[in-house]
Design an enzyme around this catalytic site. Structure first.
Site: not given
Length: 466
Positions: A235, A269
């Site tokens: 991720e 993110c």
């Protein structure tokens, strides 16, 4: 991040009195946690951690190295042996243990939120209502899955019967951020970047899960490839587009996108870092965004009124300021913020640029800071093509009142998540992960279970009886 109520700038509103941080006299448990005990690192190395809001040293933490990783892996290998207490434990009892951990986090929620804010600088109410709430709900969600993982009975030709079993993949190494900024990898206090690489290339680790920057993720993947054909889920970073159409609820779009841009001081993110706004509403969107940003309260993260804290450290602060300067130099219009708060602090003002062009650094690079980049577009096809013109593909958002447009644009977006008229709507039940350079595999939801299990096919030859 924004479930269970209304929110502004990532801060969930509650009708009852706000919780208050607790006083932390002594930070305990700063050692490496292996085989259910805290222990000093084998080489005796330690590293300091600081409160980014004040610069005050919080404590020294034991730093693990390859030898410590070896011991941790050996303990994990022992736990997955068929004769181990864990493997012999029935499924519902495993669920009870996850619920027990969630209960303990509920009990110590004030303390854990206080420590999170001391360590990262994020506002205390965000730590309490968002981070801790999400962690507890995730534990409870997967506690409910422990006795519901099963295989299938499959029809096949002739006199055969087939069934499938879902079995654990083996020893898993989770290399995750100790806090949001990229590149800081940690599992429990003490496992830093050196240990992260050791985990990735350890021959007895069957699965590696990494969360962090794309650059570090590539190194982790390379390290894992050097060892064996182990599973790797990543991720990674994002440069997340939002497309705002003229038929949207404009104020809702302004507030949701700004929440996505400035939550955790932009150190996410999922940060909303590229905002494409239809030309007919562009100027009004910029104006309202500036007005909304002026309401953001910068200050002591422990103060319940604060909605914007410091950056995590000097390195991240310097990177963000460099990118802000690049935006000015490349011709973007600085509409709000753009500077540091105080001479020696790590606080950066929420920053808004308009007139941003696709070739600019602030429109291409992951800033990981409180910088909102607003671009304009003429039509839907253009907006989609420009939004997808990125090596990243983590999340995106679409703001429109047209269901047809919402469905067609969401289908065209090359991202793992598309939010419609909302932002940062993350839940334990929904899978999360990215396309392209934003990673592979999925976290959360039922989809994540497949990343940690092997499917075994068992086929029987049947003999007819009379």
């Amino acid at each position: 991040m924004a479930e269970g109520g209304t929110s502004e700038n990532g801060l969930q509103e509650k009708t009852r009195a706000f919780p208050q941080p607790v006083k932390v006299q002594l930070i305990r448990n700063t050692k490496v946690f292996i085989n259910n005990e805290w222990r000093a690192s084998i080489r005796g190395k330690r590293f300091p951690t600081f409160n980014p809001a004040t610069g005050v040293k919080l404590c020294d933490v034991e730093e693990a190295d390859r030898e410590d990783v070896d011991e941790a892996v050996e303990a994990a290998k022992a736990a997955v042996q068929r004769s181990s207490p864990w493997r012999r434990m029935d499924a519902s009892s495993r669920g009870k243990l996850l619920h027990k951990l969630a209960d303990l986090m509920e009990r110590d929620r004030l303390l854990l939120a206080t420590l999170e804010t001391l360590d990262t600088g994020k506002p205390f109410l965000q730590s309490f209502f968002i981070d801790l709430d999400g962690s507890i709900k995730t534990l409870r969600y997967y506690a409910g899955w422990t006795d519901k993982i099963h295989g299938q009975s499959l029809p096949i030709d002739d006199s055969f019967m087939c069934l499938t079993r879902h079995e654990p993949v083996g020893v898993c190494g989770a290399i995750i951020p100790a806090e949001f900024p990229p590149g800081v990898v940690n599992i429990v206090p003490g496992f830093g970047p050196t240990a992260g690489a050791a985990i990735a290339d350890h021959r007895d680790v069957d699965k590696v899960a990494f969360t962090g920057s794309t650059e570090v993720g590539q190194l982790i993947t390379a390290a894992a490839a050097n060892s064996n054909l182990k599973r790797v889920t990543l991720e990674l970073g994002g440069k997340n587009p939002c497309i705002v159409f003229a038929d949207c609820d404009l104020q809702l779009a302004v507030e949701e996108i700004q929440k996505g841009a400035f939550y955790n001081q932009g150190q996410c993110c999922t940060a909303a870092s590229r905002i494409f706004v239809e030309e007919s509403i562009y100027e009004e969107f910029v104006q309202r965004s500036v007005e909304n940003a002026k309401k953001i309260v910068i200050g002591d993260p422990m103060d319940p009124q604060t909605t914007h804290g410091p950056q995590i450290d000097q390195q991240q602060f310097d990177k963000i300021m460099d990118l802000i300067e690049s935006g000015k130099n490349e011709g973007a219009r600085l509409e709000h913020g753009g500077g540091a708060v105080g001479e020696k602090s790590l606080f950066i003002q929420p920053t808004i640029f308009s007139g941003v062009k696709d070739h600019m650094r602030i429109a291409k690079e992951e800033i990981f800071g409180p910088v909102q980049c607003i671009l304009s577009f003429e039509n839907q096809q253009e907006a989609v093509e420009r939004a997808n013109n990125s090596p990243y593909g983590l999340v995106s958002a679409v703001f429109t009142t047209s269901m047809d447009r919402a469905l067609s644009v969401s289908a065209a977006m090359e991202t793992g998540t598309v939010w419609i008229n909302c932002y940062n709507a993350l839940h334990a039940q929904t899978p999360f992960g990215g396309y392209k350079m934003s990673g592979n595999g999925r976290e959360l939801g039922e989809y994540a279970l497949a990343e940690y299990s092997e499917v075994k096919t068992v086929t029987f030859k049947l003999t007819e009886t009379t």
